[in-house]
Every structure is written in C-alpha cells, then in structure tokens.
Design an enzyme around this catalytic site. Structure first.
Site, short mmCIF file in Angstrom:
data_model
loop_
_atom_site.label_atom_id
_atom_site.label_comp_id
_atom_site.label_asym_id
_atom_site.label_seq_id
_atom_site.Cartn_x
_atom_site.Cartn_y
_atom_site.Cartn_z
N LYS A 13 7.62 1.31 -24.05
CA LYS A 13 7.24 0.08 -24.77
C LYS A 13 8.04 -0.07 -26.06
O LYS A 13 8.56 -1.14 -26.36
CB LYS A 13 5.74 0.09 -25.12
CG LYS A 13 4.81 0.18 -23.93
CD LYS A 13 3.35 0.06 -24.34
CE LYS A 13 2.83 1.16 -25.25
NZ LYS A 13 2.84 2.51 -24.65
N ARG A 88 -5.54 -1.73 -27.12
CA ARG A 88 -5.67 -0.54 -26.29
C ARG A 88 -7.08 -0.40 -25.72
O ARG A 88 -7.34 0.55 -24.98
CB ARG A 88 -5.38 0.69 -27.12
CG ARG A 88 -3.95 1.25 -26.90
CD ARG A 88 -3.80 2.34 -27.88
NE ARG A 88 -2.91 3.39 -27.58
CZ ARG A 88 -1.70 3.53 -28.15
NH1 ARG A 88 -1.22 2.58 -28.91
NH2 ARG A 88 -0.99 4.59 -27.92
N ARG A 127 10.86 13.79 -26.31
CA ARG A 127 11.08 12.79 -27.36
C ARG A 127 11.25 13.45 -28.73
O ARG A 127 10.48 14.35 -29.08
CB ARG A 127 9.86 11.88 -27.35
CG ARG A 127 10.03 10.59 -28.04
CD ARG A 127 9.12 9.56 -27.42
NE ARG A 127 7.75 9.65 -27.91
CZ ARG A 127 6.86 8.67 -27.73
NH1 ARG A 127 7.20 7.57 -27.10
NH2 ARG A 127 5.64 8.81 -28.16
N ARG A 160 6.91 14.68 -32.58
CA ARG A 160 5.59 14.23 -33.04
C ARG A 160 4.54 15.23 -32.56
O ARG A 160 4.60 15.71 -31.44
CB ARG A 160 5.28 12.86 -32.42
CG ARG A 160 5.86 11.72 -33.19
CD ARG A 160 5.79 10.41 -32.44
NE ARG A 160 4.48 10.11 -31.84
CZ ARG A 160 4.21 8.96 -31.22
NH1 ARG A 160 5.12 8.02 -31.13
NH2 ARG A 160 3.03 8.74 -30.69
N ARG A 171 -3.69 12.09 -24.13
CA ARG A 171 -3.33 10.68 -24.35
C ARG A 171 -3.24 9.92 -23.02
O ARG A 171 -3.62 8.77 -22.94
CB ARG A 171 -1.99 10.60 -25.10
CG ARG A 171 -2.13 11.03 -26.55
CD ARG A 171 -0.78 11.28 -27.18
NE ARG A 171 -0.01 10.07 -27.33
CZ ARG A 171 1.33 10.04 -27.39
NH1 ARG A 171 2.02 11.16 -27.29
NH2 ARG A 171 1.95 8.91 -27.56
P1 AMP Z 1 1.57 5.27 -30.22
O1 AMP Z 1 2.70 5.48 -31.17
O2 AMP Z 1 1.41 3.83 -29.81
O3 AMP Z 1 1.64 6.19 -29.01
O4 AMP Z 1 0.22 5.65 -31.01
C1 AMP Z 1 0.01 6.95 -31.53
C2 AMP Z 1 -1.47 7.15 -31.82
O5 AMP Z 1 -1.91 6.18 -32.79
C3 AMP Z 1 -2.40 6.97 -30.64
O6 AMP Z 1 -2.51 8.14 -29.83
C4 AMP Z 1 -3.70 6.61 -31.34
O7 AMP Z 1 -4.32 7.75 -31.91
C5 AMP Z 1 -3.23 5.74 -32.49
N1 AMP Z 1 -3.16 4.30 -32.11
C6 AMP Z 1 -2.05 3.51 -32.04
N2 AMP Z 1 -2.37 2.26 -31.66
C7 AMP Z 1 -3.72 2.26 -31.47
C8 AMP Z 1 -4.66 1.29 -31.05
N3 AMP Z 1 -4.29 0.03 -30.73
N4 AMP Z 1 -5.96 1.66 -30.98
C9 AMP Z 1 -6.37 2.90 -31.30
N5 AMP Z 1 -5.54 3.87 -31.68
C10 AMP Z 1 -4.22 3.57 -31.77
#
Ligand code: AMP
Length: 214
Positions: A13, A88, A127, A160, A171
C-alpha cells in the site's frame, strides 16, 4: 480523487500510494506514518499509541479517528488524497463516512490489494527503513548499495520493531479479524475494486491506474 488503499500489512500500500501521489499530485495519508512520527515527537497521541504499535495490535479507534479528522481538514486535501492504512475497522469506516458527509464529500474508489500470506511475511521481514529520511528498502527486492546504509542520505537503516517475525504474525491475524470485513463493507457500497498485488511494483501500479482510469 479520494481513494482508500486496503490490504494486509506488506501488500504494498505504501509503495503504491507514493507512486500515486506523484501521478495524481494528491497527498498520501498514512495513519501508520503519522503515528510513528507522533511516537518520535513524544506527543500525547504518540505516547498513547506506542504500546499498541509495539505489540502489533490496533491503536484504539477514537485515537486514529481524531488523527484522520485533523489531517483531512488540512488545505492539501482539497483536491483529494490516498488513505493508506485507514480505515482498519468498520467503526473507523463509519466515522470516515460521517466525516466526509459533514464535509459534503464522498469516496471515489476503494482498492483492495491481494497478496498471499507467505509472500506478506517474506516482504515484511525483509523491510528496512532509513532512520533519517524514511526511504524504504527491501533486503531481497530493493537492497541498498551498501549494507545497512541509506543510498539517498547515508544514514543507518533499521528494521521496524513491528516487522519482526512474532509481531508480523500478530499483525496479519489482526488484519484478518478487524480489517478484512471492510472488503465486504465497501463491496456492499459499490466502491470496491480488487487488485492482484503479486509481481513487479511497476506492473501492480499499471493495474491500479487501469482501474482508476476506467
Ligand atoms: P502501518 O504502518 O500502517 O502498518 O501501521 C503500523 C501500526 O500503527 C499498526 O500495526 C497499528 O498499531 C497502528 N495503526 C496504523 N493505522 C491504524 C489504524 N487505522 N487503526 C489502528 N491502528 C493503526
């Protein structure tokens, strides 16, 4: 153009959103990036979000909804945006719908990017990110010229915490239980378009553009 990119962690994404921002000149809004920056800046939202993010579970809806409402009100969103990693949960999708209705706005497309689970784990565990400029790399697919060093700015690369194996598994489970229901949510509203997310980055981008230009 107002767009949602939906898909499991590792579906690409973020990569595709970056390419779309260049083509359509609209911002990428990644709640993950906003929250990581908040953690780095030690803001109150960052402090609240950190423990959830470290465990690979979702940050509470009310926190992210506040973050997104604030971001959508910024002037660079008037011509459109690409939402990457939001919504989400169904509650977040409903809150987004209410916010857009208040703004007199609607979504144009929701793209669901599909990738098999094994490939997701391979992508996430390789990554690496630059600590300084945020440039993204992959040990197998787009390795830096020098091990552990950013090609662009020379700073150190890091993995990360939530890209480590145990957290990746969590996740992916969270995606299945909390986020995958959004596929039928947006299908029911006639907005969903499916994109095959395997293959070359450029090929996937072309698939997306074809769908958007239809
Ligand atoms: P990402 O970089 O999109 O994979 O997000 C990393 C982490 O941020 C996720 O595993 C969640 O803990 C938190 N996070 C990001 N976006 C959301 C969302 N829309 N709702 C809840 N938690 C989020």
């Amino acid at each position: 153009m107002r767009l949602i990119l939906l898909g499991p962690p590792g579906a690409g994404k973020g990569t595709q959103a970056k390419m779309l921002t260049e083509k359509y000149q609209i911002p990428q809004i990644s709640t993950g990036d906003i929250l990581r920056q908040a953690v780095k800046d030690c803001t109150s939202i960052g402090q609240e979000a950190k423990s959830y993010m470290d465990r690979g579970v979702l940050v509470p809806d009310q926190v992210v909804i506040r973050v997104i409402q604030d971001r959508l009100g910024k002037p660079d969103c008037t011509r459109g945006y690409i939402l990457d990693g939001f919504p989400r949960t169904v509650a977040q999708a409903e809150a987004l719908g209410d916010t857009l209705a208040r703004m007199g706005s609607t979504l144009d497309h929701v793209l669901s990017i599909k990738v098999e689970a094994e490939e997701l784990v391979r992508r996430l565990s390789g990554r690496r990110t630059c600590r300084s400029c945020g440039e993204a790399y992959h040990l197998l697919y787009s390795a830096p010229r020098k091990d552990g060093v950013c090609d662009k700015c020379g700073a150190a690369l890091y993995q990360r915490d939530d890209d480590k194996e145990e957290t990746i598994k969590r996740r992916l489970q969270v995606y299945q239980s909390e986020t995958a229901p959004l596929i039928s949510y947006y299908q029911d509203r006639g907005l969903l378009r499916e994109i095959a997310g395997q293959g070359e980055i450029g090929e996937i981008f072309e698939r997306i553009c074809r769908v958007l230009e239809k």
